[in-house]
Write a protein that holds these residues in place. Structure first.
Motif, PDB file in Angstrom:
ATOM      1  N   GLN A 166      20.073  27.804  -5.117  1.00 36.34           N
ATOM      2  CA  GLN A 166      18.819  28.302  -5.667  1.00 36.34           C
ATOM      3  C   GLN A 166      19.086  29.579  -6.447  1.00 36.34           C
ATOM      4  O   GLN A 166      20.223  30.064  -6.469  1.00 36.34           O
ATOM      5  CB  GLN A 166      17.811  28.559  -4.545  1.00 36.34           C
ATOM      6  N   GLU A 297      14.487  19.052 -20.528  1.00 30.85           N
ATOM      7  CA  GLU A 297      14.776  20.238 -19.735  1.00 30.85           C
ATOM      8  C   GLU A 297      16.272  20.553 -19.655  1.00 30.85           C
ATOM      9  O   GLU A 297      16.641  21.649 -19.233  1.00 30.85           O
ATOM     10  CB  GLU A 297      14.228  20.058 -18.312  1.00 30.85           C
ATOM     11  N   ARG A 327      12.992  26.359 -17.302  1.00 33.26           N
ATOM     12  CA  ARG A 327      12.557  27.519 -16.528  1.00 33.26           C
ATOM     13  C   ARG A 327      11.315  27.187 -15.700  1.00 33.26           C
ATOM     14  O   ARG A 327      11.228  27.533 -14.518  1.00 33.26           O
ATOM     15  CB  ARG A 327      12.285  28.692 -17.468  1.00 33.26           C
ATOM     16  N   VAL A 328      10.356  26.494 -16.301  1.00 33.48           N
ATOM     17  CA  VAL A 328       9.145  26.110 -15.573  1.00 33.48           C
ATOM     18  C   VAL A 328       9.501  25.231 -14.372  1.00 33.48           C
ATOM     19  O   VAL A 328       8.972  25.413 -13.266  1.00 33.48           O
ATOM     20  CB  VAL A 328       8.171  25.386 -16.523  1.00 33.48           C
ATOM     21  N   ARG A 329      10.399  24.275 -14.577  1.00 34.20           N
ATOM     22  CA  ARG A 329      10.811  23.374 -13.492  1.00 34.20           C
ATOM     23  C   ARG A 329      11.526  24.160 -12.381  1.00 34.20           C
ATOM     24  O   ARG A 329      11.266  23.953 -11.185  1.00 34.20           O
ATOM     25  CB  ARG A 329      11.719  22.293 -14.066  1.00 34.20           C
ATOM     26  N   LEU A 331      11.308  27.354 -11.632  1.00 35.01           N
ATOM     27  CA  LEU A 331      10.387  28.241 -10.922  1.00 35.01           C
ATOM     28  C   LEU A 331       9.540  27.484  -9.903  1.00 35.01           C
ATOM     29  O   LEU A 331       9.161  28.029  -8.864  1.00 35.01           O
ATOM     30  CB  LEU A 331       9.477  28.964 -11.918  1.00 35.01           C
ATOM     31  N   ALA A 332       9.262  26.226 -10.186  1.00 32.62           N
ATOM     32  CA  ALA A 332       8.435  25.427  -9.283  1.00 32.62           C
ATOM     33  C   ALA A 332       9.231  24.861  -8.113  1.00 32.62           C
ATOM     34  O   ALA A 332       8.692  24.696  -7.008  1.00 32.62           O
ATOM     35  CB  ALA A 332       7.770  24.286 -10.052  1.00 32.62           C
ATOM     36  N   GLU A 333      10.525  24.573  -8.321  1.00 29.37           N
ATOM     37  CA  GLU A 333      11.251  23.777  -7.333  1.00 29.37           C
ATOM     38  C   GLU A 333      12.557  24.383  -6.827  1.00 29.37           C
ATOM     39  O   GLU A 333      13.085  23.909  -5.812  1.00 29.37           O
ATOM     40  CB  GLU A 333      11.566  22.390  -7.920  1.00 29.37           C
ATOM     41  N   HIS A 334      13.088  25.401  -7.483  1.00 30.74           N
ATOM     42  CA  HIS A 334      14.458  25.813  -7.167  1.00 30.74           C
ATOM     43  C   HIS A 334      14.615  27.317  -6.971  1.00 30.74           C
ATOM     44  O   HIS A 334      15.694  27.865  -7.212  1.00 30.74           O
ATOM     45  CB  HIS A 334      15.405  25.323  -8.265  1.00 30.74           C
ATOM     46  N   THR A 335      13.591  27.994  -6.496  1.00 29.64           N
ATOM     47  CA  THR A 335      13.693  29.426  -6.253  1.00 29.64           C
ATOM     48  C   THR A 335      14.213  29.702  -4.852  1.00 29.64           C
ATOM     49  O   THR A 335      14.205  28.839  -3.964  1.00 29.64           O
ATOM     50  CB  THR A 335      12.328  30.115  -6.406  1.00 29.64           C
ATOM     51  N   VAL A 338      11.460  29.039  -2.324  1.00 32.32           N
ATOM     52  CA  VAL A 338      11.308  27.622  -1.978  1.00 32.32           C
ATOM     53  C   VAL A 338      12.378  27.212  -0.965  1.00 32.32           C
ATOM     54  O   VAL A 338      12.090  26.560   0.043  1.00 32.32           O
ATOM     55  CB  VAL A 338      11.395  26.749  -3.251  1.00 32.32           C
TER      56      VAL A 338
END
Length: 367
Positions: A166, A297, A327-329, A331-335, A338
């Motif tokens: 992540q 992406e 980046r949007v993807r 930020l939603a799934e791989h931070t 999360v």
């Protein structure tokens, strides 16, 4: 919960990807209210290259050898969960000590799953041995997909769960810096990755002598003949990764051979670059399309010509759109936040399973 982690390194990011993974994950895990002790083997190659001496989200302590590790026997015994990481020196002995000592949940966190399994096939048990796996309540893996079922069915894990790498969006973010390179690559040298680096970056550099390229990372042999338009940087500290990606028009992702064979094994550079809005050109492996959508992406390359076509044919606006979509993807799934939530859930599920098994063993049934 009280969590004890025995990992390769938290203090030094030199020559390994473990430190940045642990920093992001454990920093967010602490934010969720948990208490963390990280135990690191004190080795000279990291001691001389430490870039995090005193983290504010956990206690960091060092031990000199297995005998010295016994100083933390009480903490390990009292912890709600104890997690051993891959590539820990004398990892088999460390894992056995943890399983014999811990009263709470035990976990193995494999940041190198395909490498581990390839080692098993060769009879190499450098940091983990197959007989230890059933003794860990949960096996957390950087690799998902079919490998998880293999770890359960063939190696006897009570539960194998994906816990991918992540990136921390507070650190990895777009920056406005001058462009330095048309294509960069950030990664420690490995023998099995170098042919792909040669094909997708060096050969492209020779085909495009007017373009600028960069390879950053330690341990590259001195006899590699880099093209004149490839800049070499020995080490980029994690704090400077966002600047590195911001200075790159595109960046390259290259995957180790064992991880390509296993599939579903994303490198942290995928998520770091994505959060920085830097469009990624990646080699190809199963499961990548589940993480980022090819063409929208992320860009895929099998040949030198694929890389040349991207560098020569993709307009700046289109490249920015690809980077922003990634980046949007990410930020939603791989931070890191999360992943910390996933770690918490996996450990809690293992606690429930351990408790249920104990009740069953005592002849109890739960209402």
């Amino acid at each position: 919960m009280k969590l004890v982690v025995l990992g390769l390194s938290l203090s030094s990011s030199w020559g390994n990807g473990h430190a940045t993974t642990f920093r992001g994950l454990l920093g967010e895990f602490a934010t969720r209210g948990h208490d963390i002790l990280f135990l690191e083997r004190d080795v000279p190659w990291y001691a001389s290259q430490r870039d995090l001496a005193d983290p504010d989200y956990c206690r960091l302590s060092f031990y000199s050898d297995l005998k010295d590790l016994e100083r933390w026997q009480g903490e390990i015994a009292r912890a709600d969960a104890v997690m051993v990481g891959s590539y820990v020196p004398q990892g088999v002995d460390v894992g056995r000590f943890v399983q014999q000592t811990a009263r709470g949940v035990t976990a193995f966190y494999d940041i190198d799953t395909p490498v581990t399994l390839a080692k098993f096939a060769r009879g190499d048990f450098e940091y983990l041995s197959p007989e230890l796996i059933p003794g860990f309540d949960v096996y957390l893996s950087f690799t998902g997909g079919p490998t998880l079922r293999f770890i359960e069915r063939e190696l006897g894990s009570p539960g194998a769960r994906a816990l991918y790498c992540q990136a921390d969006p507070a650190i990895y973010r777009p920056l406005d810096v001058p462009s330095r390179w048309d294509l960069s690559y950030l990664g420690t040298w490995s023998e099995d990755r170098q042919p792909t680096v040669e094909k997708l970056l060096c050969a492209a550099a020779r085909a495009l002598p007017e373009r600028r390229f960069c390879v950053a990372g330690p341990l590259y042999p001195g006899d590699i003949e880099w093209p004149a338009n490839v800049e070499r940087i020995e080490h980029v500290p994690p704090a400077e990764h966002p600047d590195f990606y911001a200075a790159s028009r595109f960046t390259l992702n290259v995957t180790r051979a064992d991880m390509i064979a296993a599939g579903w094994s994303p490198s942290v550079r995928l998520f770091e670059a994505a959060m920085c809005g830097c469009p990624v050109i990646s080699d190809v492996w199963d499961g990548l399309d589940q993480l980022f959508e090819p063409g929208r992406e992320i860009l895929l390359a099998r040949t030198t010509e694929d890389v040349v076509a991207a560098l020569e044919g993709i307009a700046p606006a289109q490249a920015r759109a690809i980077g922003e979509a990634a980046r949007v993807r990410a930020l939603a799934e791989h931070t890191s936040a999360v992943r910390a939530g996933e770690l918490e859930r996996h450990l809690e599920e293992a606690m429930v399973g351990k408790h249920t098994a104990a009740l069953a063993g005592e002849g109890w049934t739960e209402a």
